[in-house]
Design a protein around this motif. Structure first.
Motif, PDB file in Angstrom:
ATOM      1  N   UNK A 237      -3.143   4.521  -3.158  1.00  0.00           N
ATOM      2  CA  UNK A 237      -1.793   4.924  -3.531  1.00  0.00           C
ATOM      3  C   UNK A 237      -1.895   5.782  -4.782  1.00  0.00           C
ATOM      4  N   UNK A 238      -1.383   7.012  -4.690  1.00  0.00           N
ATOM      5  CA  UNK A 238      -1.480   7.938  -5.806  1.00  0.00           C
ATOM      6  C   UNK A 238      -0.079   8.361  -6.238  1.00  0.00           C
ATOM      7  N   UNK A 239       0.005   8.775  -7.485  1.00  0.00           N
ATOM      8  CA  UNK A 239       1.244   9.323  -8.028  1.00  0.00           C
ATOM      9  C   UNK A 239       0.918  10.728  -8.511  1.00  0.00           C
TER      10      UNK A 239
ATOM     11  N   UNK B 271       5.065   9.813  -5.087  1.00  0.00           N
ATOM     12  CA  UNK B 271       4.331   8.577  -4.843  1.00  0.00           C
ATOM     13  C   UNK B 271       3.908   8.556  -3.374  1.00  0.00           C
ATOM     14  N   UNK B 272       2.594   8.540  -3.127  1.00  0.00           N
ATOM     15  CA  UNK B 272       2.085   8.670  -1.764  1.00  0.00           C
ATOM     16  C   UNK B 272       1.027   7.612  -1.477  1.00  0.00           C
ATOM     17  N   UNK B 273       1.044   7.106  -0.240  1.00  0.00           N
ATOM     18  CA  UNK B 273      -0.038   6.262   0.268  1.00  0.00           C
ATOM     19  C   UNK B 273      -0.976   7.157   1.076  1.00  0.00           C
TER      20      UNK B 273
ATOM     21  N   UNK C 264       0.244  14.823   5.609  1.00  0.00           N
ATOM     22  CA  UNK C 264       1.339  15.789   5.693  1.00  0.00           C
ATOM     23  C   UNK C 264       2.659  15.070   5.974  1.00  0.00           C
ATOM     24  N   UNK C 265       2.625  14.095   6.897  1.00  0.00           N
ATOM     25  CA  UNK C 265       3.857  13.330   7.177  1.00  0.00           C
ATOM     26  C   UNK C 265       4.308  12.569   5.937  1.00  0.00           C
ATOM     27  N   UNK C 266       3.357  12.003   5.188  1.00  0.00           N
ATOM     28  CA  UNK C 266       3.711  11.269   3.969  1.00  0.00           C
ATOM     29  C   UNK C 266       4.343  12.200   2.935  1.00  0.00           C
TER      30      UNK C 266
END
Length: 771
Positions: free
Chosen positions: A602-604, A632-634, A644-646
């Motif tokens: 998980x990144x920000x 904020x992405x998993x 890309x969907x995230x």
């Protein structure tokens, strides 16, 4: 039966969306005429039912919240019903000109990823084959009983402005809250009511439409559809105003209003108009003939403000009463307004720095042309007169809060150095040393301009043009727009050429400031960010915590990764596959690399975004309209399609709160660390146009604006060659040469993996260099 009255005081301020505003009008005025079109008339209840039918047809065809639904209809009652129907599905609508050629329609629908089109009649024949469509001129099934509209927030997009052309394919969004705030501000001032009759006489595609359709529907008024023959003939139009008893008319230009006043002066009967809404910022025409005819009943001229910004950006409107009294007494000051959060941060940081760490930037262009000092001086003077930000000074003290003052006049001389008499090696040495010397020059804030213009004559048919400026003045979009404007003017004015000066932009930097301040005070947006940033993982810093390097260390380390044409094409294909933009794919590449850099799934991400609100002509307003948003992405699995969907899901989630400035947040440590690695995807607007119109050759001498970031990751497509590339700029006191090379390899691996995925072969995630 006809109801009269006004909405309860403050009603629009409490409404959550345009759909809710219309629903409230249906409840209050069910039998009141909502729209007249020739001999056809629909009450609010009937218009609501028609919108429900179209919404049901859209849902049956798969329309869902998120992607826009296009409307390709002539000005009509069905066009209004279609707009209401699309909003019920939770999607924004995109109204298109019915006469748009098929090829352009196909491009717009592709670029905006429109999920369906509502159309009818002749325009339907231009719709690209195979595109999902709902025909408003065919029988529709009845709408399900009591099917609720999808709930959206005030800051969700309500409609999209059509892309302005192939050079700038991005459609721009106007939020529900923007339109609602526009009319909430007008409630007490103009007294719009349920017995008002509005004209619907302009193109439905430009931004001006909100004042016509929503001005009627939010107050329970009636919109009269003006046929083309009446819209184009002043006498016929005046007859329609009288016959339909129109009380509110939107005039798109002073020339059209002057023609109406002249025509009315020749007529014996009286216009029923209460007010005329001015659709632009040009000076109002002379109302003498109307005052002579109507006396105290002369129709009022009012300006609601553009939907992109809403009202409240008149000169000095954002200052305190005491500051306003002091500033308006100074005839040299044209306007004043607070600094944005990002400007404040840059100015305060710059006040503590000297030399190459000053927040300054410059662009250098090499032109294959003879130098004409008079033409360049005139082109620069025009730009300074046209743009407020080039006549602005900054003041952190002396007023109730830090302010920027717009001066009525500012002089920006073009400094010239002729290098033709120097030996070649000395000339090249001077040109190589020039950018760093220019960057180290201080900018006194108290007097404009905080931009400087230079010319170096390198040959009889070759010179270099430099724009140098304080970092609090312009963003990348504004830089390219300003340079394009100046050099295009120079090209036309050479050797005594003639070209009329362009008018001032319809939008101003003050409007951007006003929007930011409204967003900062929006409790719903504040609550959103509190939820969004709650429970963040304990992300490790990058690089590891430790003291900064010694002062003699290199301040900036630069690196980069070449992106091959095949990889760039793979990114474009991946974007098309997901109905996304290239920027979304590049964000997925960045997310993959940051996951490896930090060793976290998980990144920000700190993402530089264009902070311009939506509206026609917005691109021509220059200034530092930049925001840094935390994404904020998993990244579990590092699968490119998943990433890309995230990214798309995150962008939709943030859409309603994107105006909130990162610099204005109480940023927890995790958010500060996210801003330590910045992502940017630069679109140099206008350079393609410049390259086509002139013999300009770009000399790559752009230098860095210090952002405070440990690492800045910038993807850019060269406007002259079309080549996509990645540049890395690192703080040399935090990032060693070895670490920068390792970071380049991580990004190279991410680029390769994402590009390979679209070509059909997923590769395992890169794991070397995990920190």
């Amino acid at each position: 039966m006809k109801e009269h009255g006004v909405p309860p005081a403050g009603a629009l301020a409490a409404v959550g969306s345009l759909s809710e505003g219309f629903a409230a009008a249906v409840r209050a005025f069910p039998h009141h005429e909502a729209v007249r079109e020739g001999t056809r008339s629909l009450t609010y209840r009937q218009l609501d039912a028609r919108a429900g039918q179209l919404a049901a047809a859209l849902r049956a065809g798969g329309a869902r919240p998120g992607r826009p639904v296009a409307i390709l209809l002539h000005r009509s009652a069905d066009l209004m019903a279609a707009a209401l129907a699309v909003l019920r599905t939770g999607a924004p609508y995109l109204a298109l000109e019915p006469a748009t050629p098929r090829a352009r329609l196909e491009q717009i629908l592709r670029d905006t990823a429109a999920q369906a089109v509502v159309t009818a009649g002749e325009p339907a024949g231009r719709l690209p084959a195979g595109h999902p469509a709902v025909r408003a001129d065919l029988p529709l099934p009845p709408a399900p009983q009591d099917e609720p509209a999808v709930t959206v927030g005030r800051e969700a997009p309500a409609y999209l402005l059509p892309p302005r052309g192939p050079g700038r394919p991005r459609a721009e969004e106007v939020t529900h809250g923007t339109v609602l705030r526009l009319f909430a501000d007008a409630e007490s001032r103009y007294g719009f009511a349920g017995d008002d009759i509005w004209t619907l006489s302009h193109s439905f595609a430009p931004d001006i439409r909100a004042c016509e359709m929503w001005g009627a529907l939010l107050y329970g008024g009636c919109a009269v559809v003006v046929p083309p023959e009446a819209a184009e003939d002043t006498r016929t139009f005046r007859e329609l105003l009288c016959a339909q008893r129109v009380t509110v008319h939107l005039s798109q230009s002073p020339a059209a209003l002057r023609a109406l006043i002249a025509e009315d002066a020749r007529a014996a009967d009286r216009l029923p108009l209460k007010c005329v809404v001015l659709g632009d910022e040009a000076p109002a025409p002379d109302l003498g003939p109307w005052r002579a005819k109507y006396g105290d009943d002369t129709p009022r001229l009012i300006t609601l403000g553009r939907t992109r910004y809403g009202a409240g950006t008149a000169p000095f409107a954002l200052t305190t009463p005491r500051d306003r009294e002091r500033l308006t007494a100074d005839s040299a000051i044209e306007d004043a307004y607070p600094l944005t959060a990002l400007q404040t941060r840059l100015l305060r940081r710059g006040s503590r720095r000297t030399g190459p760490d000053l927040p300054c930037d410059l662009f250098v262009f090499r032109l294959a042309a003879a130098y004409d000092h008079d033409a360049l001086t005139r082109a620069v003077s025009r730009a300074v007169a046209r743009h407020d930000i080039l006549r602005t000074s900054f003041h952190l003290t002396g007023y109730h809060e830090p302010l920027q003052l717009v001066h009525r006049h500012a002089t920006a001389p073009v400094r010239v150095r002729d290098l033709r008499g120097l030996p070649r090696y000395e000339r090249e040495a001077e040109l190589a040393a020039w950018p760093e010397r220019a960057r180290g020059a201080a900018y006194p804030w108290a007097g404009p301009p905080l931009a400087r213009f230079h010319a170096h004559i390198a040959g009889d048919r070759e010179f270099l043009f430099t724009l140098a400026f304080h970092g609090a003045l312009l963003d990348a979009w504004s830089q390219s727009s300003l340079i394009t404007e100046i050099l295009a003017d120079f090209w036309a004015l050479r050797d005594g050429g003639a070209k009329a000066p362009a008018p001032r932009p319809a939008h101003r930097f003050a409007d951007c400031v006003a929007r930011e301040r409204r967003t900062l005070g929006d409790r719903a947006v504040q609550a959103f960010w509190s939820r969004e940033l709650a429970g963040l993982p304990a992300l490790p810093p990058w690089p590891a915590d430790g003291p900064a390097g010694p002062p003699h260390e290199e301040a900036t380390r630069c690196g980069g990764v070449d992106i091959t044409p095949a990889q760039a094409e793979a990114f474009d294909a991946l974007a098309r596959h997901h109905h996304a933009r290239l920027r979304h794919v590049l964000l997925a590449v960045h997310a993959r690399a940051v996951a490896v850099l930090t060793g976290q799934e998980e990144v920000l991400l700190g993402v530089e975004c264009d902070a311009r609100p939506d509206g026609e002509g917005a691109a021509r307003a220059i200034g530092l309209q930049l925001n840094v948003m935390p994404y904020r992405l998993h990244t579990a699995g590092h699968d490119p399609d998943h990433l890309v969907r995230a990214v798309l899901d995150t962008e939709r989630r943030l859409a309603g709160a994107s105006g909130f400035p990162c610099a204005g947040q109480d940023r927890p440590p995790a958010v500060r660390r996210a801003a330590g690695i910045l992502f940017a995807c630069t679109d140099l607007f206008g350079f393609e146009e410049l390259a086509a119109a002139t013999d300009v050759e770009h000399l790559d001498a752009k230098t860095r604006v210090p952002t405070g970031a440990t690492l800045r990751v910038e993807f850019t497509r060269d406007p002259f060659t079309g080549q996509l590339g990645l540049e890395l700029e690192a703080d040399g006191r935090r990032v060693s040469e070895e670490l920068l090379h390792e970071t380049e390899e991580i990004y190279r691996a991410a680029i390769t993996a994402v590009a390979a995925a679209r070509r059909g072969g997923h590769r395992p995630p890169h794991s070397s260099g995990t920190r």
